[in-house]
Motif scaffolding. Sequence first.
Motif, PDB file in Angstrom:
ATOM      1  N   TRP A 111       0.793  -1.230   0.000  1.00 41.32           N
ATOM      2  CA  TRP A 111       0.000   0.000   0.000  1.00 41.32           C
ATOM      3  C   TRP A 111       0.824   1.279   0.000  1.00 41.32           C
ATOM      4  CZ3 TRP A 111      -4.439  -1.508  -1.427  1.00 41.32           C
ATOM      5  CH2 TRP A 111      -4.885  -2.771  -1.067  1.00 41.32           C
ATOM      6  N   GLN A 112       2.138   1.205   0.204  1.00 48.14           N
ATOM      7  CA  GLN A 112       2.929   2.430   0.312  1.00 48.14           C
ATOM      8  C   GLN A 112       3.119   3.146  -1.022  1.00 48.14           C
ATOM      9  OE1 GLN A 112       6.514   0.853   2.038  1.00 48.14           O
ATOM     10  NE2 GLN A 112       7.530   0.609   0.072  1.00 48.14           N
ATOM     11  N   ASP A 113       3.165   2.409  -2.114  1.00 48.25           N
ATOM     12  CA  ASP A 113       3.420   3.007  -3.432  1.00 48.25           C
ATOM     13  C   ASP A 113       2.096   3.475  -4.037  1.00 48.25           C
ATOM     14  OD1 ASP A 113       3.921   3.510  -6.153  1.00 48.25           O
ATOM     15  OD2 ASP A 113       5.466   1.957  -6.274  1.00 48.25           O
ATOM     16  N   PRO A 114       1.943   4.779  -4.302  1.00 44.56           N
ATOM     17  CA  PRO A 114       0.660   5.264  -4.827  1.00 44.56           C
ATOM     18  C   PRO A 114       0.352   4.797  -6.242  1.00 44.56           C
ATOM     19  CG  PRO A 114       2.284   7.044  -4.764  1.00 44.56           C
ATOM     20  CD  PRO A 114       2.909   5.854  -4.087  1.00 44.56           C
ATOM     21  N   THR A 115       1.314   4.171  -6.935  1.00 45.16           N
ATOM     22  CA  THR A 115       1.032   3.671  -8.282  1.00 45.16           C
ATOM     23  C   THR A 115       0.535   2.227  -8.285  1.00 45.16           C
ATOM     24  OG1 THR A 115       3.294   2.898  -8.733  1.00 45.16           O
ATOM     25  CG2 THR A 115       2.796   5.212  -9.230  1.00 45.16           C
ATOM     26  N   HIS A 116       0.471   1.585  -7.110  1.00 45.36           N
ATOM     27  CA  HIS A 116      -0.068   0.224  -7.052  1.00 45.36           C
ATOM     28  C   HIS A 116      -1.583   0.277  -7.247  1.00 45.36           C
ATOM     29  CE1 HIS A 116       3.512  -1.543  -4.555  1.00 45.36           C
ATOM     30  NE2 HIS A 116       3.868  -1.087  -5.747  1.00 45.36           N
ATOM     31  N   LYS A 117      -2.096  -0.652  -8.053  1.00 42.88           N
ATOM     32  CA  LYS A 117      -3.518  -0.655  -8.381  1.00 42.88           C
ATOM     33  C   LYS A 117      -4.263  -1.871  -7.858  1.00 42.88           C
ATOM     34  CE  LYS A 117      -2.879   2.179 -12.457  1.00 42.88           C
ATOM     35  NZ  LYS A 117      -2.924   2.253 -13.909  1.00 42.88           N
ATOM     36  N   GLN A 118      -3.555  -2.892  -7.375  1.00 44.29           N
ATOM     37  CA  GLN A 118      -4.231  -4.071  -6.841  1.00 44.29           C
ATOM     38  C   GLN A 118      -3.356  -4.736  -5.785  1.00 44.29           C
ATOM     39  OE1 GLN A 118      -4.766  -7.529  -9.314  1.00 44.29           O
ATOM     40  NE2 GLN A 118      -3.008  -7.043 -10.597  1.00 44.29           N
ATOM     41  N   ALA A 119      -4.019  -5.457  -4.899  1.00 42.90           N
ATOM     42  CA  ALA A 119      -3.341  -6.247  -3.877  1.00 42.90           C
ATOM     43  C   ALA A 119      -3.210  -7.676  -4.396  1.00 42.90           C
ATOM     44  CB  ALA A 119      -4.136  -6.216  -2.577  1.00 42.90           C
ATOM     45  N   ILE A 120      -2.094  -8.328  -4.056  1.00 41.39           N
ATOM     46  CA  ILE A 120      -1.821  -9.667  -4.566  1.00 41.39           C
ATOM     47  C   ILE A 120      -1.830 -10.669  -3.420  1.00 41.39           C
ATOM     48  CG2 ILE A 120      -0.198 -11.103  -5.852  1.00 41.39           C
ATOM     49  CD1 ILE A 120      -1.288  -8.768  -7.534  1.00 41.39           C
ATOM     50  N   SER A 121      -2.688 -11.669  -3.546  1.00 38.25           N
ATOM     51  CA  SER A 121      -2.747 -12.777  -2.585  1.00 38.25           C
ATOM     52  C   SER A 121      -2.723 -14.092  -3.361  1.00 38.25           C
ATOM     53  CB  SER A 121      -4.030 -12.703  -1.752  1.00 38.25           C
ATOM     54  OG  SER A 121      -5.144 -13.079  -2.546  1.00 38.25           O
ATOM     55  N   GLU A 122      -2.621 -15.182  -2.624  1.00 34.32           N
ATOM     56  CA  GLU A 122      -2.633 -16.508  -3.251  1.00 34.32           C
ATOM     57  C   GLU A 122      -3.922 -16.736  -4.039  1.00 34.32           C
ATOM     58  OE1 GLU A 122      -0.977 -16.642   0.957  1.00 34.32           O
ATOM     59  OE2 GLU A 122      -2.745 -15.843  -0.021  1.00 34.32           O
ATOM     60  N   ALA A 123      -5.038 -16.319  -3.471  1.00 32.51           N
ATOM     61  CA  ALA A 123      -6.350 -16.611  -4.046  1.00 32.51           C
ATOM     62  C   ALA A 123      -6.557 -15.966  -5.416  1.00 32.51           C
ATOM     63  CB  ALA A 123      -7.452 -16.176  -3.089  1.00 32.51           C
ATOM     64  N   LYS A 124      -5.871 -14.873  -5.685  1.00 34.40           N
ATOM     65  CA  LYS A 124      -6.035 -14.186  -6.983  1.00 34.40           C
ATOM     66  C   LYS A 124      -5.734 -15.115  -8.149  1.00 34.40           C
ATOM     67  CE  LYS A 124      -5.259  -9.917  -7.119  1.00 34.40           C
ATOM     68  NZ  LYS A 124      -6.362  -9.048  -7.490  1.00 34.40           N
ATOM     69  N   PHE A 125      -4.780 -16.035  -7.961  1.00 36.16           N
ATOM     70  CA  PHE A 125      -4.324 -16.877  -9.062  1.00 36.16           C
ATOM     71  C   PHE A 125      -5.257 -18.059  -9.336  1.00 36.16           C
ATOM     72  CE2 PHE A 125      -0.859 -14.373  -7.546  1.00 36.16           C
ATOM     73  CZ  PHE A 125      -0.388 -13.833  -8.726  1.00 36.16           C
ATOM     74  N   LEU A 126      -6.207 -18.307  -8.441  1.00 38.30           N
ATOM     75  CA  LEU A 126      -7.216 -19.333  -8.716  1.00 38.30           C
ATOM     76  C   LEU A 126      -8.001 -19.002  -9.980  1.00 38.30           C
ATOM     77  CD1 LEU A 126      -8.575 -19.840  -5.095  1.00 38.30           C
ATOM     78  CD2 LEU A 126      -7.234 -21.492  -6.423  1.00 38.30           C
ATOM     79  N   TYR A 127      -8.221 -17.732 -10.230  1.00 35.49           N
ATOM     80  CA  TYR A 127      -9.027 -17.288 -11.372  1.00 35.49           C
ATOM     81  C   TYR A 127      -8.366 -17.611 -12.717  1.00 35.49           C
ATOM     82  CZ  TYR A 127     -12.041 -14.976  -8.075  1.00 35.49           C
ATOM     83  OH  TYR A 127     -12.919 -14.732  -7.049  1.00 35.49           O
ATOM     84  N   PHE A 128      -7.093 -17.975 -12.678  1.00 30.11           N
ATOM     85  CA  PHE A 128      -6.375 -18.281 -13.910  1.00 30.11           C
ATOM     86  C   PHE A 128      -6.170 -19.782 -14.091  1.00 30.11           C
ATOM     87  CE2 PHE A 128      -5.556 -14.017 -12.521  1.00 30.11           C
ATOM     88  CZ  PHE A 128      -5.994 -13.315 -13.636  1.00 30.11           C
ATOM     89  N   ASN A 129      -7.001 -20.561 -13.388  1.00 30.00           N
ATOM     90  CA  ASN A 129      -7.052 -22.008 -13.551  1.00 30.00           C
ATOM     91  C   ASN A 129      -8.434 -22.350 -14.094  1.00 30.00           C
ATOM     92  OD1 ASN A 129      -7.972 -24.780 -12.323  1.00 30.00           O
ATOM     93  ND2 ASN A 129      -5.744 -24.860 -12.537  1.00 30.00           N
ATOM     94  N   LYS A 130      -8.472 -22.915 -15.289  1.00 32.81           N
ATOM     95  CA  LYS A 130      -9.752 -23.166 -15.974  1.00 32.81           C
ATOM     96  C   LYS A 130     -10.681 -24.070 -15.158  1.00 32.81           C
ATOM     97  CE  LYS A 130     -11.652 -24.860 -20.309  1.00 32.81           C
ATOM     98  NZ  LYS A 130     -11.366 -25.529 -21.584  1.00 32.81           N
ATOM     99  N   GLY A 131     -10.140 -25.120 -14.573  1.00 31.50           N
ATOM    100  CA  GLY A 131     -10.971 -26.030 -13.773  1.00 31.50           C
ATOM    101  C   GLY A 131     -11.618 -25.325 -12.600  1.00 31.50           C
ATOM    102  N   TRP A 132     -10.875 -24.449 -11.931  1.00 34.75           N
ATOM    103  CA  TRP A 132     -11.419 -23.703 -10.792  1.00 34.75           C
ATOM    104  C   TRP A 132     -12.514 -22.755 -11.265  1.00 34.75           C
ATOM    105  CZ3 TRP A 132     -12.038 -18.725  -9.065  1.00 34.75           C
ATOM    106  CH2 TRP A 132     -12.354 -18.577  -7.713  1.00 34.75           C
ATOM    107  N   ARG A 133     -12.273 -22.079 -12.401  1.00 32.30           N
ATOM    108  CA  ARG A 133     -13.301 -21.171 -12.942  1.00 32.30           C
ATOM    109  C   ARG A 133     -14.578 -21.940 -13.269  1.00 32.30           C
ATOM    110  NH1 ARG A 133      -8.965 -19.330 -16.023  1.00 32.30           N
ATOM    111  NH2 ARG A 133      -9.858 -20.171 -17.935  1.00 32.30           N
ATOM    112  N   GLU A 134     -14.438 -23.109 -13.904  1.00 31.33           N
ATOM    113  CA  GLU A 134     -15.624 -23.902 -14.257  1.00 31.33           C
ATOM    114  C   GLU A 134     -16.364 -24.358 -13.008  1.00 31.33           C
ATOM    115  OE1 GLU A 134     -13.918 -25.625 -18.512  1.00 31.33           O
ATOM    116  OE2 GLU A 134     -13.982 -26.951 -16.766  1.00 31.33           O
ATOM    117  N   THR A 135     -15.642 -24.847 -12.012  1.00 37.92           N
ATOM    118  CA  THR A 135     -16.259 -25.306 -10.763  1.00 37.92           C
ATOM    119  C   THR A 135     -17.030 -24.183 -10.087  1.00 37.92           C
ATOM    120  OG1 THR A 135     -14.566 -26.979 -10.425  1.00 37.92           O
ATOM    121  CG2 THR A 135     -15.769 -26.265  -8.463  1.00 37.92           C
ATOM    122  N   ASN A 136     -16.499 -22.974 -10.167  1.00 36.39           N
ATOM    123  CA  ASN A 136     -17.111 -21.823  -9.498  1.00 36.39           C
ATOM    124  C   ASN A 136     -18.005 -20.993 -10.415  1.00 36.39           C
ATOM    125  OD1 ASN A 136     -15.955 -21.644  -6.593  1.00 36.39           O
ATOM    126  ND2 ASN A 136     -14.280 -22.331  -7.894  1.00 36.39           N
TER     127      ASN A 136
END
Length: 194
Positions: A111-136
């Motif tokens: 959060w310190q850098d004013p040019t950051h636009k998103q927070a990154i967590s483990e869960a964010k990368f679930l959205y880039f797995n096709k099987g997880w997207r289909e299940t959800n």
Amino acid sequence: MAKKKEKSIKLNLGSGARPEKGWVNVDICDLPEVDVVHDLTKFPWPFEDNSVDQIKSEHLIEHFDGLTFIKFMDECYRILKPAEFSPDNPNQPVKGFMTHLAPYYNSIRCWQDPTHKQAISEAKFLYFNKGWRETNKLEHYGIKSDFDFFYQYNVQPEWQNRNQETLQFAMKHYMNVINDIIVTLTKREPGKKS
């Protein structure tokens, strides 16, 4: 006749003035250390489909908004070769993978850098797995990429030598224990079951 050796391409995205030897250093800034000057929010990138062995970035992906990040991940998927793994270790990718280092979502570094636009967590990368997207039931997001992934952390020095139980509790419940997340994603072959 000997088989022609395929050229290995490794991209260091958002390299800036920190180039990596043996990598193609890509950045928006036209610096002497940059091999390819390109705005990574403009698609497509100047690389062929299935042509890149490996991609890396450090402190880049947090600078994209959500929709740009989806396009970024899809573009990485387009240009990466299908994953191949070490014959000595089937869990170690040697082609078709990428690693991104970013400030962790509950670190002040996020959060310190004013040019950051998103927070990154483990869960964010679930959205880039096709099987997880289909299940959800998230196919309507229009994401094309399909990656498996694993992650690790850069932990604050004062927490590094704590026992596992204490460290796990702190990582889950306290801020500023984890500085950065390091995510490695391997390209899944189209049509392969998750």
